[in-house]
Design an enzyme around this catalytic site. Structure first.
Site, PDB file in Angstrom:
ATOM      1  N   ASP A  10       0.883  -1.171   0.000  1.00 17.68           N
ATOM      2  CA  ASP A  10       0.000   0.000   0.000  1.00 17.68           C
ATOM      3  C   ASP A  10       0.922   1.223   0.000  1.00 17.68           C
ATOM      4  O   ASP A  10       2.132   1.104   0.224  1.00 17.68           O
ATOM      5  CB  ASP A  10      -0.898  -0.016   1.255  1.00 17.68           C
ATOM      6  CG  ASP A  10      -1.757   1.245   1.362  1.00 17.68           C
ATOM      7  OD1 ASP A  10      -2.420   1.590   0.363  1.00 17.68           O
ATOM      8  OD2 ASP A  10      -1.748   1.899   2.418  1.00 17.68           O
ATOM      9  N   SER A  11       0.323   2.383  -0.188  1.00 16.47           N
ATOM     10  CA  SER A  11       1.125   3.611  -0.108  1.00 16.47           C
ATOM     11  C   SER A  11       1.631   3.838   1.319  1.00 16.47           C
ATOM     12  O   SER A  11       2.562   4.616   1.523  1.00 16.47           O
ATOM     13  CB  SER A  11       0.284   4.810  -0.535  1.00 16.47           C
ATOM     14  OG  SER A  11      -0.801   4.974   0.363  1.00 16.47           O
ATOM     15  N   CYS A  74      -4.291  -1.456  -2.027  1.00 18.29           N
ATOM     16  CA  CYS A  74      -4.465  -0.014  -2.202  1.00 18.29           C
ATOM     17  C   CYS A  74      -5.366   0.176  -3.416  1.00 18.29           C
ATOM     18  O   CYS A  74      -5.075  -0.356  -4.494  1.00 18.29           O
ATOM     19  CB  CYS A  74      -3.097   0.620  -2.445  1.00 18.29           C
ATOM     20  SG  CYS A  74      -3.148   2.345  -2.932  1.00 18.29           S
ATOM     21  N   GLU A 159      -2.558   8.874   8.095  1.00 17.86           N
ATOM     22  CA  GLU A 159      -1.089   8.762   8.141  1.00 17.86           C
ATOM     23  C   GLU A 159      -0.496   9.642   9.253  1.00 17.86           C
ATOM     24  O   GLU A 159       0.629   9.424   9.672  1.00 17.86           O
ATOM     25  CB  GLU A 159      -0.473   9.119   6.778  1.00 17.86           C
ATOM     26  CG  GLU A 159      -0.850   8.156   5.658  1.00 17.86           C
ATOM     27  CD  GLU A 159       0.038   6.909   5.543  1.00 17.86           C
ATOM     28  OE1 GLU A 159       1.216   6.983   5.917  1.00 17.86           O
ATOM     29  OE2 GLU A 159      -0.471   5.863   5.092  1.00 17.86           O
ATOM     30  N   CYS A 191     -10.976   3.104  -0.190  1.00 17.07           N
ATOM     31  CA  CYS A 191      -9.569   3.409   0.075  1.00 17.07           C
ATOM     32  C   CYS A 191      -9.245   2.615   1.332  1.00 17.07           C
ATOM     33  O   CYS A 191     -10.009   2.670   2.315  1.00 17.07           O
ATOM     34  CB  CYS A 191      -9.371   4.901   0.310  1.00 17.07           C
ATOM     35  SG  CYS A 191      -7.725   5.295   0.951  1.00 17.07           S
ATOM     36  N   HIS A 193      -7.273   3.020   3.607  1.00 21.43           N
ATOM     37  CA  HIS A 193      -7.046   3.808   4.822  1.00 21.43           C
ATOM     38  C   HIS A 193      -8.354   4.104   5.582  1.00 21.43           C
ATOM     39  O   HIS A 193      -8.335   4.344   6.776  1.00 21.43           O
ATOM     40  CB  HIS A 193      -6.416   5.167   4.485  1.00 21.43           C
ATOM     41  CG  HIS A 193      -4.954   5.124   4.183  1.00 21.43           C
ATOM     42  ND1 HIS A 193      -4.438   4.543   3.052  1.00 21.43           N
ATOM     43  CD2 HIS A 193      -3.881   5.613   4.876  1.00 21.43           C
ATOM     44  CE1 HIS A 193      -3.126   4.682   3.053  1.00 21.43           C
ATOM     45  NE2 HIS A 193      -2.754   5.324   4.145  1.00 21.43           N
TER      46      HIS A 193
HETATM   47  N1  DGL Z   1      -4.770   3.127   0.762  1.00 24.31           N
HETATM   48  C1  DGL Z   1      -4.694   3.816  -0.509  1.00 24.31           C
HETATM   49  C2  DGL Z   1      -5.956   3.501  -1.309  1.00 24.31           C
HETATM   50  O1  DGL Z   1      -6.601   2.506  -1.004  1.00 24.31           O
HETATM   51  C3  DGL Z   1      -4.411   5.251  -0.234  1.00 24.31           C
HETATM   52  C4  DGL Z   1      -3.915   5.978  -1.383  1.00 24.31           C
HETATM   53  C5  DGL Z   1      -3.086   7.194  -1.073  1.00 24.31           C
HETATM   54  O2  DGL Z   1      -1.943   7.031  -0.645  1.00 24.31           O
HETATM   55  O3  DGL Z   1      -3.574   8.293  -1.357  1.00 24.31           O
HETATM   56  O4  DGL Z   1      -6.307   4.172  -2.240  1.00 24.31           O
END
Ligand code: DGL
Length: 281
Positions: A10-11, A74, A159, A191, A193
């Site tokens: 993931d990011s 992600c 984050e 998302c 997150h």
């Molecule tokens: N968890 C990522 C997603 O599902 C986040 C993306 C991001 O870093 O903006 O899209």
């Protein structure tokens, strides 16, 4: 039978929601998780750039960590890169968008559904296409009326570990206005997150709206693929987890423990290769 680990990325920390579901469902599997915290958020970046990052990370997971399957945990990276990664790499690849849509269409009663995600995910049209692939029908055969809303800023809240409080509530209220106005009966957190903000999102949407996360359905898909391909682990003892971060490892552990739990007690640092504009790996 195959004892190689499962890879996931993931990011940053959002994929930990998928990691949790996967560990719960497949506790004997080893997992290597990579959070690209040095380059988060992916949402505002171009799809080309996210595709490049996803390719670098998958290369690391496959070539250096010998994973047997990669979960793109992600939505933004799934939207940008899943098709390309499937073409580039031999291992099975699982994204979070199709599982999320399956889960969403299985819970809605009215067919009026919402998806919230990053600017990149929503702008890519990936959810609209994924719903279209299911012929825009719910499991009970009702037509689907899909409302999508991009939610810039929510990933940054997670984050920073700001998953509660007035500032988060005000932002969520503003960003969810379109899905509230559409009268959806179920809302997909598009998302990875966002499940960390589920309390606030639930408060804003009200008790009649079902919040759906793709995490469990993604874990089921991984189990199905591993079982069908004979790739399940042979061991019956608890699997191990390895955590890798492109940002500072100690910061990853600190917030990771807060969001995921105390078992995330150490992380390794990975410096992604620098890619100049126009240069392919
Ligand atoms: N968890 C990522 C997603 O599902 C986040 C993306 C991001 O870093 O903006 O899209």
């Amino acid at each position: 039978m195959d004892d190689r680990p499962i890879g996931m990325f993931d990011s940053g920390f959002g994929g930990l929601t998928v990691a949790r579901a996967l560990i719960d469902l497949l506790p004997c599997e080893d997992l290597v998780y990579l959070g690209d915290t040095a380059r988060y958020p992916y949402g505002p970046r171009s799809l080309d750039e996210v595709r490049e990052f996803a390719s670098q990370i998958t290369h690391k997971l496959v070539e250096e960590n010998a994973v047997k399957l990669v979960v793109v945990a992600c939505n933004t990276a799934t939207a940008a890169a899943l098709d390309t990664l499937r073409y580039q790499f031999d291992v099975p690849l699982v994204g979070v968008i199709d599982p999320g849509v399956r889960a969403l269409l299985s819970v809605t009663e009215t067919g009026r559904v919402g998806v919230i995600g990053t600017v990149g995910t929503i702008g890519s049209g990936a959810y609209q296409r994924a719903v279209g692939r299911r012929r825009s029908l719910t499991q009970t055969g009702r037509p689907v009326d899909l409302t999508c809303a991009a939610c810039p800023g929510l990933v940054e809240l997670v984050e920073r570990g700001e998953t509660s409080g007035d500032a988060a509530l005000v932002l969520v209220e503003r960003l969810l206005a379109p899905v509230r106005a559409a009268g959806v009966d179920s809302l997909l957190l598009g998302c990875t997150h966002y499940p960390y903000l589920a309390r606030i999102i639930g408060e804003v949407m009200g008790p009649d709206v079902v919040l759906v996360s793709s995490a469990d359905e993604t874990a089921f898909e991984v189990r199905g693929i591993l079982s069908e391909a004979g790739l399940r682990s042979r061991t019956t003892s608890a699997g191990s987890q390895r955590w890798i971060s492109s940002g500072e490892a100690s910061a990853f552990v600190r917030l990771g423990q807060h969001l995921f739990g105390p078992e995330l007690d150490q992380a390794e640092h990975w410096g992604p290769p620098l890619v100049c504009k126009g240069e392919r790996q």
